[in-house]
Design a protein around this motif. Sequence first.
Motif, mmCIF file in Angstrom:
data_model
loop_
_atom_site.group_PDB
_atom_site.id
_atom_site.type_symbol
_atom_site.label_atom_id
_atom_site.label_comp_id
_atom_site.label_asym_id
_atom_site.label_seq_id
_atom_site.Cartn_x
_atom_site.Cartn_y
_atom_site.Cartn_z
ATOM 1 N N ARG A 41 0.828 -1.213 0.000
ATOM 2 C CA ARG A 41 0.000 0.000 0.000
ATOM 3 C C ARG A 41 0.856 1.253 0.000
ATOM 4 O O ARG A 41 0.557 2.230 -0.693
ATOM 5 C CB ARG A 41 -0.939 0.006 1.207
ATOM 6 C CG ARG A 41 -2.222 -0.772 0.943
ATOM 7 C CD ARG A 41 -3.100 -0.715 2.123
ATOM 8 N NE ARG A 41 -2.360 -1.515 3.074
ATOM 9 C CZ ARG A 41 -2.814 -2.318 4.011
ATOM 10 N NH1 ARG A 41 -3.964 -2.401 4.242
ATOM 11 N NH2 ARG A 41 -2.103 -3.052 4.776
ATOM 12 N N TYR A 42 1.960 1.227 0.764
ATOM 13 C CA TYR A 42 2.857 2.378 0.802
ATOM 14 C C TYR A 42 3.474 2.619 -0.573
ATOM 15 O O TYR A 42 3.536 3.758 -1.045
ATOM 16 C CB TYR A 42 3.959 2.151 1.853
ATOM 17 C CG TYR A 42 4.938 3.275 1.933
ATOM 18 C CD1 TYR A 42 4.589 4.486 2.515
ATOM 19 C CD2 TYR A 42 6.223 3.140 1.420
ATOM 20 C CE1 TYR A 42 5.494 5.523 2.582
ATOM 21 C CE2 TYR A 42 7.137 4.165 1.469
ATOM 22 C CZ TYR A 42 6.768 5.364 2.061
ATOM 23 O OH TYR A 42 7.665 6.390 2.119
ATOM 24 N N VAL A 43 3.910 1.553 -1.233
ATOM 25 C CA VAL A 43 4.499 1.684 -2.568
ATOM 26 C C VAL A 43 3.454 2.216 -3.545
ATOM 27 O O VAL A 43 3.750 3.101 -4.365
ATOM 28 C CB VAL A 43 5.074 0.325 -3.037
ATOM 29 C CG1 VAL A 43 5.424 0.351 -4.510
ATOM 30 C CG2 VAL A 43 6.300 -0.031 -2.217
ATOM 31 N N ASN A 44 2.223 1.732 -3.455
ATOM 32 C CA ASN A 44 1.159 2.222 -4.345
ATOM 33 C C ASN A 44 0.854 3.695 -4.090
ATOM 34 O O ASN A 44 0.623 4.460 -5.029
ATOM 35 C CB ASN A 44 -0.111 1.386 -4.176
ATOM 36 C CG ASN A 44 0.043 -0.004 -4.768
ATOM 37 O OD1 ASN A 44 0.881 -0.236 -5.639
ATOM 38 N ND2 ASN A 44 -0.754 -0.930 -4.284
ATOM 39 N N ASP A 45 0.840 4.109 -2.811
ATOM 40 C CA ASP A 45 0.616 5.519 -2.491
ATOM 41 C C ASP A 45 1.718 6.398 -3.059
ATOM 42 O O ASP A 45 1.468 7.480 -3.596
ATOM 43 C CB ASP A 45 0.521 5.723 -0.976
ATOM 44 C CG ASP A 45 -0.756 5.148 -0.397
ATOM 45 O OD1 ASP A 45 -1.703 4.888 -1.175
ATOM 46 O OD2 ASP A 45 -0.798 4.948 0.835
ATOM 47 N N VAL A 46 2.965 5.937 -2.942
ATOM 48 C CA VAL A 46 4.090 6.716 -3.477
ATOM 49 C C VAL A 46 3.970 6.827 -4.998
ATOM 50 O O VAL A 46 4.169 7.898 -5.577
ATOM 51 C CB VAL A 46 5.438 6.078 -3.058
ATOM 52 C CG1 VAL A 46 6.594 6.707 -3.802
ATOM 53 C CG2 VAL A 46 5.644 6.215 -1.561
ATOM 54 N N GLU A 49 1.254 9.329 -5.856
ATOM 55 C CA GLU A 49 1.691 10.708 -5.608
ATOM 56 C C GLU A 49 2.634 11.183 -6.708
ATOM 57 O O GLU A 49 2.540 12.325 -7.173
ATOM 58 C CB GLU A 49 2.373 10.796 -4.237
ATOM 59 C CG GLU A 49 2.701 12.199 -3.799
ATOM 60 C CD GLU A 49 1.469 13.041 -3.578
ATOM 61 O OE1 GLU A 49 1.540 14.253 -3.861
ATOM 62 O OE2 GLU A 49 0.448 12.502 -3.138
ATOM 63 N N VAL A 50 3.533 10.317 -7.135
ATOM 64 C CA VAL A 50 4.453 10.682 -8.219
ATOM 65 C C VAL A 50 3.669 10.937 -9.508
ATOM 66 O O VAL A 50 3.935 11.919 -10.216
ATOM 67 C CB VAL A 50 5.514 9.565 -8.414
ATOM 68 C CG1 VAL A 50 6.283 9.762 -9.696
ATOM 69 C CG2 VAL A 50 6.460 9.527 -7.232
ATOM 70 N N ASN A 51 2.687 10.086 -9.795
ATOM 71 C CA ASN A 51 1.862 10.293 -10.998
ATOM 72 C C ASN A 51 1.089 11.606 -10.931
ATOM 73 O O ASN A 51 0.993 12.331 -11.918
ATOM 74 C CB ASN A 51 0.893 9.130 -11.192
ATOM 75 C CG ASN A 51 1.592 7.872 -11.647
ATOM 76 O OD1 ASN A 51 2.685 7.920 -12.202
ATOM 77 N ND2 ASN A 51 0.967 6.731 -11.397
ATOM 78 N N ARG A 52 0.535 11.925 -9.741
ATOM 79 C CA ARG A 52 -0.196 13.182 -9.581
ATOM 80 C C ARG A 52 0.712 14.379 -9.806
ATOM 81 O O ARG A 52 0.339 15.343 -10.471
ATOM 82 C CB ARG A 52 -0.822 13.260 -8.180
ATOM 83 C CG ARG A 52 -2.223 12.722 -8.145
ATOM 84 C CD ARG A 52 -2.905 13.005 -6.823
ATOM 85 N NE ARG A 52 -3.154 11.714 -6.190
ATOM 86 C CZ ARG A 52 -2.693 11.312 -5.025
ATOM 87 N NH1 ARG A 52 -1.987 12.117 -4.291
ATOM 88 N NH2 ARG A 52 -2.948 10.110 -4.572
ATOM 89 N N SER A 53 1.919 14.317 -9.249
ATOM 90 C CA SER A 53 2.833 15.456 -9.412
ATOM 91 C C SER A 53 3.241 15.601 -10.878
ATOM 92 O O SER A 53 3.364 16.726 -11.380
ATOM 93 C CB SER A 53 4.057 15.291 -8.520
ATOM 94 O OG SER A 53 4.802 14.153 -8.896
#
Length: 153
Positions: A41-46, A49-53
């Motif tokens: 889940r942490y890897v997916n969140d990261v 976030e990278v995709n959003r930025s």
Amino acid sequence: MIDLGIEKLALIGVVALIVIGPEKLPRVARTVGTLLGKAQRYVNDVKAEVNRSMELDELRKMKTTVEDAARDVEHSIQAGASDLEKQLSGSSGETLSALAEPEPPVPEYKHPRKNWRLKQGATPQWYKARNGVRTRALSGAARVARFRPHKIN
């Protein structure tokens, strides 16, 4: 994440069964599973976030290009308008404002002279009579007499 084959997982399971023992193995396996789930889940969140930025950066770049294009179009329109006005003023002595049609005069406000207290109903009397709409006020005694049950002889 970690690329493990079936043989390696089986070997790890056998070693864990020998080292930990059969009593504690389910609890340890549950703990390892929850930790792996949290890590995923942490890897997916990261990643999200990278995709959003990255998308925000792309949108900002697109916004600046659109604004620049709009500015360029606006400047070209203003330049064309000023050139046209110079040509018109030089050739005939008239400006664009003189060539435009005059605006019609705005009509003056006139009070309607209505009295909202004097309303006249548009419902016909036959409709009111058929549907039982009250057209006159009844006194208390008349209302009692109207709704009094009839005597049976």
